[in-house]
Write a protein that holds these residues in place. Structure first.
Motif, mmCIF file in Angstrom:
data_model
loop_
_atom_site.group_PDB
_atom_site.id
_atom_site.type_symbol
_atom_site.label_atom_id
_atom_site.label_comp_id
_atom_site.label_asym_id
_atom_site.label_seq_id
_atom_site.Cartn_x
_atom_site.Cartn_y
_atom_site.Cartn_z
ATOM 1 N N GLY A 74 1.136 -1.109 0.496
ATOM 2 C CA GLY A 74 0.376 -0.001 -0.253
ATOM 3 C C GLY A 74 1.053 1.258 0.108
ATOM 4 O O GLY A 74 1.351 1.397 -1.052
ATOM 5 N N LEU A 75 0.638 1.892 1.092
ATOM 6 C CA LEU A 75 1.568 3.119 0.930
ATOM 7 C C LEU A 75 2.212 3.746 2.177
ATOM 8 O O LEU A 75 2.953 4.103 2.872
ATOM 9 C CB LEU A 75 0.891 4.514 1.304
ATOM 10 N N SER A 76 2.713 2.019 2.892
ATOM 11 C CA SER A 76 3.794 1.872 4.161
ATOM 12 C C SER A 76 4.217 1.746 3.056
ATOM 13 O O SER A 76 5.690 1.053 2.585
ATOM 14 C CB SER A 76 3.293 1.171 4.878
ATOM 15 N N ASP A 77 5.638 2.521 3.801
ATOM 16 C CA ASP A 77 7.304 2.509 3.384
ATOM 17 C C ASP A 77 8.181 0.901 3.689
ATOM 18 O O ASP A 77 6.889 -0.295 5.104
ATOM 19 C CB ASP A 77 8.337 2.811 4.208
ATOM 20 N N PRO A 78 8.908 0.216 3.214
ATOM 21 C CA PRO A 78 9.086 -0.758 3.697
ATOM 22 C C PRO A 78 10.196 -1.576 4.385
ATOM 23 O O PRO A 78 10.435 0.009 5.747
ATOM 24 C CB PRO A 78 10.133 -0.987 2.883
ATOM 25 N N LEU A 79 10.740 -2.252 5.150
ATOM 26 C CA LEU A 79 11.059 -2.188 6.744
ATOM 27 C C LEU A 79 12.512 -2.093 6.184
ATOM 28 O O LEU A 79 13.037 -1.955 4.474
ATOM 29 C CB LEU A 79 11.796 -3.817 6.818
ATOM 30 N N LEU A 80 13.325 -1.105 7.438
ATOM 31 C CA LEU A 80 14.479 -0.806 6.953
ATOM 32 C C LEU A 80 15.442 -1.888 7.361
ATOM 33 O O LEU A 80 16.149 -1.980 8.728
ATOM 34 C CB LEU A 80 14.873 1.139 7.923
ATOM 35 N N SER A 81 15.784 -3.249 6.495
ATOM 36 C CA SER A 81 15.928 -4.239 7.483
ATOM 37 C C SER A 81 17.254 -4.156 5.948
ATOM 38 O O SER A 81 17.787 -4.495 5.109
ATOM 39 C CB SER A 81 15.574 -4.960 7.582
ATOM 40 N N PRO A 82 19.094 -4.548 6.796
ATOM 41 C CA PRO A 82 19.642 -5.173 6.173
ATOM 42 C C PRO A 82 19.697 -6.618 5.336
ATOM 43 O O PRO A 82 20.276 -7.168 4.601
ATOM 44 C CB PRO A 82 21.070 -5.427 6.622
ATOM 45 N N ASP A 83 18.317 -7.292 5.514
ATOM 46 C CA ASP A 83 18.189 -8.722 5.385
ATOM 47 C C ASP A 83 17.519 -8.501 4.091
ATOM 48 O O ASP A 83 17.256 -7.569 4.429
ATOM 49 C CB ASP A 83 17.448 -8.963 6.550
ATOM 50 N N ARG A 84 18.243 -9.869 3.125
ATOM 51 C CA ARG A 84 17.284 -9.550 1.320
ATOM 52 C C ARG A 84 16.186 -9.420 2.439
ATOM 53 O O ARG A 84 15.204 -9.122 1.442
ATOM 54 C CB ARG A 84 18.355 -10.805 1.361
ATOM 55 N N TYR A 85 15.663 -11.597 3.326
ATOM 56 C CA TYR A 85 14.434 -11.815 3.584
ATOM 57 C C TYR A 85 14.239 -11.774 4.825
ATOM 58 O O TYR A 85 14.503 -12.923 6.126
ATOM 59 C CB TYR A 85 14.465 -12.442 2.705
ATOM 60 N N PRO A 86 13.719 -10.315 5.132
ATOM 61 C CA PRO A 86 13.331 -10.654 6.745
ATOM 62 C C PRO A 86 12.264 -11.105 7.307
ATOM 63 O O PRO A 86 11.733 -11.325 6.394
ATOM 64 C CB PRO A 86 12.836 -8.507 6.874
ATOM 65 N N GLY A 87 12.986 -11.635 8.061
ATOM 66 C CA GLY A 87 11.836 -12.605 9.035
ATOM 67 C C GLY A 87 10.676 -12.425 9.856
ATOM 68 O O GLY A 87 10.164 -11.312 9.469
ATOM 69 N N ILE A 88 9.726 -13.481 10.214
ATOM 70 C CA ILE A 88 8.816 -12.620 10.520
ATOM 71 C C ILE A 88 8.396 -12.150 11.870
ATOM 72 O O ILE A 88 7.571 -10.829 11.698
ATOM 73 C CB ILE A 88 7.489 -13.694 10.584
ATOM 74 N N ASP A 89 9.862 -12.389 12.591
ATOM 75 C CA ASP A 89 9.266 -11.112 13.542
ATOM 76 C C ASP A 89 9.919 -9.648 13.704
ATOM 77 O O ASP A 89 9.433 -9.178 14.624
ATOM 78 C CB ASP A 89 10.682 -11.726 14.576
ATOM 79 N N LEU A 90 10.205 -9.247 12.027
ATOM 80 C CA LEU A 90 10.983 -8.609 11.984
ATOM 81 C C LEU A 90 9.337 -7.122 11.508
ATOM 82 O O LEU A 90 9.302 -6.491 11.780
ATOM 83 C CB LEU A 90 12.034 -8.406 11.063
ATOM 84 N N TYR A 91 8.501 -8.525 11.290
ATOM 85 C CA TYR A 91 7.272 -7.583 11.135
ATOM 86 C C TYR A 91 6.281 -7.819 11.692
ATOM 87 O O TYR A 91 5.772 -6.248 12.791
ATOM 88 C CB TYR A 91 6.438 -8.338 9.967
ATOM 89 N N VAL A 92 6.921 -8.381 12.857
ATOM 90 C CA VAL A 92 6.158 -8.286 13.833
ATOM 91 C C VAL A 92 6.781 -6.970 15.177
ATOM 92 O O VAL A 92 5.183 -6.197 15.835
ATOM 93 C CB VAL A 92 5.378 -9.741 15.313
ATOM 94 N N ASP A 93 7.700 -6.770 14.771
ATOM 95 C CA ASP A 93 7.966 -5.899 16.277
ATOM 96 C C ASP A 93 7.793 -4.377 15.064
ATOM 97 O O ASP A 93 7.030 -3.076 15.839
ATOM 98 C CB ASP A 93 9.606 -6.162 15.669
ATOM 99 N N ALA A 94 7.472 -4.609 14.338
ATOM 100 C CA ALA A 94 6.944 -3.214 13.010
ATOM 101 C C ALA A 94 5.777 -2.879 13.982
ATOM 102 O O ALA A 94 5.196 -1.867 13.775
ATOM 103 C CB ALA A 94 6.743 -3.460 11.731
ATOM 104 N N LEU A 95 5.017 -3.590 13.788
ATOM 105 C CA LEU A 95 3.465 -3.851 13.996
ATOM 106 C C LEU A 95 3.474 -2.988 15.741
ATOM 107 O O LEU A 95 2.382 -2.266 15.988
ATOM 108 C CB LEU A 95 2.937 -5.457 14.175
ATOM 109 N N VAL A 96 4.457 -4.111 16.566
ATOM 110 C CA VAL A 96 3.922 -3.331 17.712
ATOM 111 C C VAL A 96 4.312 -2.284 17.754
ATOM 112 O O VAL A 96 3.817 -1.209 19.039
ATOM 113 C CB VAL A 96 5.552 -4.212 18.631
#
Length: 561
Positions: A74-96
């Motif tokens: 949508g209109l949200s910025d992507p994660l700022l992560s050095p990982d090529r494929y960020p794991g699910i915990d990074l998305y959960v942390d972003a939600l928190v």
């Protein structure tokens, strides 16, 4: 208006507003509706929060409902992560972090499909952050299946000059309604997931907007061993799924569940909303959500925001600067969006307070007008909402017609004027309105509308008029745009296609009929054009601009300051 999946008792039409919120270094787009205890709804990948609007309208009669766009969608910025494929915990942390930024007191969580899987992981890791969870459809996969998904499910669709990526993308969306998984095309994997052409087109648009970031959260949830976490959940949880949902098959593979986790197999998709409402009525968060919104306008520099006017919301990008000069209103071309001109806005850092809205019927603006006069009225409402008494204006292409309409309605609001790449002004032009309009962009089952849009944009950059491929129509000096630039323009064009033909026709009439009035007053007005623009030679004193939009900003400011 969208109702609760056609059910007569689920037709609450609560207002759903859109907002941006800075969360750390990321900007999150979210929708909000209602009043009362807080609920957060998590969409499936690679969609965005738009798909949850009907459910939001239903739940908003009793709750304050938030639906963020997951990072990268949508209109949200992507994660700022050095990982090529960020794991699910990074998305959960972003939600928190989103929950914390909104200062929400232990909201209830709803997730659908991949959003449901994110919700399960959130409940497993942060049970103290939420009160309850409804997971609409979950996936139970073996390690072998997860590896297969990660290797094959996420094709790449980088923009190609020849437009071939669009054919591949359309085929990918069609396959997912015929096979599961979509890349395993065999008799054993055949399925029927009904979808209209418009629904498939919407899926393509979501993937186009996410770009290469579409793999992020999508891949993360498919690479997650959900069955390991389900027995450890401690918050009240319901796994609900419709019998007609392809994911209903996984109910029999669920591990032994604790007493606080229940399952609910309903007959059809339309039964999901009342089941969700009933669950949250029984497991309501104890505190109401804050009524005051968190603004996304702190400090100087580039910002994104939504501004509410009487008939909807403008999405706009703006540059805050330490300047005593008039604000600068920038109007993108008809059939375009603020994203196309964003490179120019970035060059104005600390020079001018600059306002770049998506025009009605374009981009993320929810107002849909087709006439220049209606659009001018909406723009005046925007200026009122922003407390702008007077503005200088840069209008690109056919948006100059809105500038003319603004002058007719309220000339004292306008300062200096610049028209960039204007349409030919004489009625005897070699490019009549009917010929310069874009092609029919109605979606069809073969996806050919995507190719029509792509080659229209290509040809418009290289020929004038775009459809006439003759020596006299060649833009000899034109620099062919990159495939990535065309992709940004494609998304903007397709977002604006509803009512686009009428908007173009109205804008062209306004421009042809009232063009001469630009010189009828003492108001300072200028013309600027790229060297390959056909109007360049027709206008006296026209300022030449470079082809690259990011270089326009400073050249145009020199005229205004």
């Amino acid at each position: 208006m969208i109702t609760g999946d056609g059910n007569s008792d689920l037709t609450a039409q609560a207002e759903v507003s859109q907002h941006y919120l800075s969360v750390g270094e990321r900007v999150v787009h979210y929708r909000r509706a209602g009043r009362g205890p807080a609920l957060i709804l998590i969409h499936q990948s690679p969609k965005d929060s738009r798909e949850l609007v009907p459910l939001m309208q239903l739940l908003a009669t009793e709750f304050t409902v938030y639906a963020p766009d997951t990072p990268g969608y949508g209109l949200s910025d992507p994660l700022l992560s050095p990982d090529r494929y960020p794991g699910i915990d990074l998305y959960v942390d972003a939600l928190v972090r989103f929950i914390d930024a909104l200062q929400l007191p232990r909201p209830g969580i709803f997730g659908t499909h991949s959003g449901a899987i994110l919700g399960v992981r959130l409940a497993a890791r942060y049970p103290d952050k939420i009160t309850s969870l409804v997971a609409n459809g979950v996936l139970i996969n073996s390690a072998e299946e997860r590896n297969s998904f990660c290797e094959n499910y996420f094709d790449h669709f980088p923009a190609q000059w020849d437009g071939s990526h669009l054919a591949r993308l359309w085929s990918r969306i069609r396959d997912q309604h015929c096979f599961y998984p979509w890349y395993s095309r065999s008799t054993q994997t055949r399925m029927h997931w009904p979808a209209t052409v418009l629904e498939m087109d919407a899926s393509v648009m979501e993937l186009l907007q996410a770009g290469e970031d579409y793999r992020g959260a999508y891949r993360a949830v498919l690479d997650y061993a959900l069955a390991d976490d389900l027995p450890r959940l401690t918050v009240p949880t319901q796994i609900v799924v419709a019998k007609s949902d392809a994911l209903s098959r996984y109910l029999e593979y669920l591990p032994p569940l604790p007493a606080n986790v229940t399952t609910n197999l309903v007959d059809d998709f339309g039964d999901i909303p009342p089941a969700v409402r009933q669950f949250f009525q029984s497991h309501t968060p104890l505190q109401s959500a804050p009524e005051k919104l968190i603004p996304n306008t702190d400090g100087y520099g580039l910002h994104k925001t939504f501004v509410t006017v009487p008939w909807g919301q403008f999405r706009l990008q703006w540059q805050a600067a330490k300047s005593t000069l008039k604000p600068l209103l920038i109007l993108h071309d008809v059939g375009s969006s603020s994203d196309v001109l964003a490179p120019m806005l970035a060059t104005l850092a600390n020079k001018r307070r600059a306002i770049l809205p998506d025009l009605p019927g374009h981009g993320g603006t929810t107002i849909c007008y087709e006439s220049s006069q209606q659009t001018a009225t909406a723009l005046l409402q925007l200026l009122d909402a922003l407390s702008c008494e007077q503005v200088d204006i840069i209008a690109v292409g056919l948006s100059a017609s809105y500038l003319l309409a603004l002058r007719q309605k309220n000339p004292e609001r306008l300062g200096k004027i610049i028209v960039v790449n204007p349409e030919p002004s004489n009625p005897g032009s070699t490019c009549p309105a009917a010929e310069s309009a874009p092609p029919d962009l109605t979606p069809d089952i073969a996806g050919s509308h995507l190719q029509r849009a792509w080659f229209y944009l290509r040809d418009r950059a290289l020929f004038y008029p775009w459809h006439l491929h003759e020596p006299s129509s060649l833009k000899i000096a034109a620099q062919p745009p990159s495939a990535d630039t065309l992709q940004v323009e494609l998304i903007a064009l397709l977002q604006a296609r509803q009512g686009l033909a009428a908007s173009v026709a109205s804008a062209q009439r306004e421009w042809q009929n009232h063009f001469a009035q630009l010189h009828d007053t003492d108001q300072e007005s200028y013309f600027a054009a790229t060297v390959c623009n056909p109007a360049h030679a027709q206008l006296p004193g026209v300022i030449t601009l470079p082809e690259e939009r990011y270089r326009w900003g400073m050249a145009l400011l020199d005229l205004l300051d």
